[in-house]
Design an enzyme around this catalytic site. Sequence first.
Site, short mmCIF file in Angstrom:
data_model
loop_
_atom_site.label_atom_id
_atom_site.label_comp_id
_atom_site.label_asym_id
_atom_site.label_seq_id
_atom_site.Cartn_x
_atom_site.Cartn_y
_atom_site.Cartn_z
N ALA A 60 0.84 -1.20 0.00
CA ALA A 60 0.00 0.00 0.00
C ALA A 60 0.87 1.24 0.00
CB ALA A 60 -0.90 -0.02 1.23
N GLY A 100 0.93 -5.09 1.17
CA GLY A 100 -0.26 -5.24 0.33
C GLY A 100 0.07 -5.90 -1.00
N GLU A 103 -0.04 -9.42 -0.36
CA GLU A 103 -1.44 -9.81 -0.11
C GLU A 103 -2.21 -9.97 -1.43
OE1 GLU A 103 -1.78 -6.58 2.85
OE2 GLU A 103 -2.75 -8.06 4.13
N GLU A 123 4.56 -4.74 7.29
CA GLU A 123 3.68 -3.72 7.90
C GLU A 123 4.05 -3.43 9.34
OE1 GLU A 123 2.73 -6.12 5.90
OE2 GLU A 123 1.07 -5.49 4.61
#
Length: 725
Positions: A60, A100, A103, A123
Amino acid sequence: MAQYARGSAVAVIRLRNPPVNALSLAVLQTLEDGLKKADADPSVKAVMICGENGKFSAGADIRGFSSPKRLGGALGPIVSLIESSEKPVVAAIEGVALGGGLEVALGCHYRIAHVKARMGLPEVTIGLLPGAEGTQRLPRLIGVPAALDMITTGKHIPATEALKLGLVDEIVEENTIEAAIRLANKVIGQPLGPRRLSLKPVPKVPNMEAFLDEALVKVKRQARGCLAPELCFQAVRAATQSPFAEGVRRERELFQVLLSSGQAQALQYAFFAERAVRRWATPSGASWSSAAPQPVRRAAVIGLGTMGQGIVTSLVKANIPLVALEQDLENLNKGRKAVMLLLQREAMKMEGGAQILDFHNPAHLQFTVDFDLLRDVDLVIEAVFENMALKKEIFHKLSKICKPGALLCTNTSALNIDEIASATNRPQQVIGTHFFSPAHVMRLLEIIYGRHTSPTAIATAMQLAKALKKVGVVVGNCFGFVGNRMMFPYVQQAVFLLEEGSRPEAVDQVLEDFGFKIGPFRMSDLAGLDVGWRSRKDQGLTGPSLPAGTPARQRHGQRYSPLPDLLCEQGRFGQKTARGWYLYEKAGGRTATPDPWLHNFLSQYRDTHGIQTRFIDQEEILERCLFSLINEGFAILAEGIASGPEHLDVIYINGYGWPEHRGGPMFYASTVGLPRVLAKLQKYSEAHPDVPGLRPSAFLKKLVAVGNPPLKEWMSYLSQQSSKL
Ligand code: 3H9
């Protein structure tokens, strides 16, 4: 943005957001659009997701978290959308798949990675947890122990390890995109149910609860007050206790807790600060954008004491051929033995280390006592002990022997770079490189430019830091530079607190609870009290050169504590002598025990000097130590010794064990609020008027007067003229 293209039966979605394909809202939108387009197009039979420019995605967009709900909540549903696709989706992982990004890959039905790719869920290192269902999918794919390890540490793993763990289905050495398209074509029509991780059970571990309890203890111990590791743990535990959808709900809740925590903001600030300091600048206008480094093909290190040994090890690990020099054969042999031991240990930690670290080859690492061998090195790092006369003698010699372009670095923690440079015929090529002990482990490299240091020399030292995998921070020349200069008032307050009634263990405890890896007294015992003693003797603050009649607790009209000197006079140098501020099991021992002798000594000292022992609470300990350090930071900024508060924070996080989740001392001051810092300093300064370190800096006062602006605006309140450099 993401780019959609359709070749044969395989649609390609390319994540595109240079430089690391961070998943911004715009990228997510085009990813979603691409998936929907592929779904609606009957000629598309499979989908391949990859990243632009040889990188899958670094996750992200961290800058996007300032609009929390939108980015925070957008990724999970897209990962679900990928997984629920009726057409097989293959992730082609090149470069990095982090956070992300990984993910997204976990939502895909197949993952294929280039052998040089790295994967991870980092993260936790920016105060978050994998909030796009990663804490629920990863344990289902690779099992709880491995998933917990990756998620709570944030470590990056190489593709080869990912393959072993079952995180990827295949690794390739050649073209990952082509291999992924081949795989996508091959799996068209195959059932997707078994490939959907959300449908898989979490693999059982014998005695799961006992395993998790034990893991939690370890996670908490390592977290030292940082919230994210424990919440990462809780999210993974939820995966072992609840069905997928419920686990995802829990993950979202925990993610929101972290996202709104000050710790996440501090850690993300630290992430960007570390990158910002690479863009160095000096008050005279030199900067990273216009200066180019010189190549370093061969280096030399002078002095094989503790620092020199670590520096040599660092250079070998960075594959820089070098000459290691000592003054005589006895010291050379001692140093060589120690370096070899360090290198062997380092090699054991690395996969294929013995081959990579070719330290037995004299072409890579040569030990000598002959200065002549330094004739054609590109860079020298002098690491002899802190003595100006000795350093000047060595630099004088170097300027006669080394080739004209060679960069001459001095490893010093406080000495004047200009004075050292004055011993050479090339002051523009002299620069300070302050390593931190152990030099092959600690990430910080303080790079100190003198009055004549050229921009090329600074750029070369920064390049060296990068090659050594260190964080280089460029600072100006003053006593103690940035790190130690801020440390002096902090340590001074710690000692004053002992005079007034506290104990070493009480002061250390408060600062360790705050998050420091080690309190000031344990630190002083580890480093050796004799180091500071020698320096104070050199400065005439103690020892035979102290003028007769000097008051015991005053120097130059300011408060002075002779406590550390008195300990040294008793032969209490810290761990090395089994006694210092604490007692140790043996010389060189590591286990500090409070020492009744010292407590008694402190009481007698107070009696001798008529000091009334008083109880000092935790708040006062914390504030006096930290705010005096921060106060010095403001003075440093005002003098132009560092070009921004980020520099000070990066130095403290990477060199002084400052807790990263508090963002560094200057960031911490901004969270406390400058008016409060100022008010407290004023209060303590009134109580201790003979302590200049507590007198609020003019710059701090100015920032409060202009209304406590945010940290990123501080420097704009300094007029150009205030810079002394
Ligand atoms: C996340 O994914 C949350 C999700 O679980 C859930 C959401 C719901 N965003 O480090 P470099 C910039 S959280 C924005 O110098 P390298 C960086 O600032 C994310 N920007 O290069 C720099 O900019 P500049 C989890 C980012 O080769 C430039 O890219 N992911 C991001 O030494 C180059 O970076 C992470 O925590 C980002 N995500 O290292 C990974 N990443 O040039 C964080 C980088 O203006 N990133 N930038 O200074 C890294 O670890 C390293 O950057 C990486 C490259 C290893 C990728």
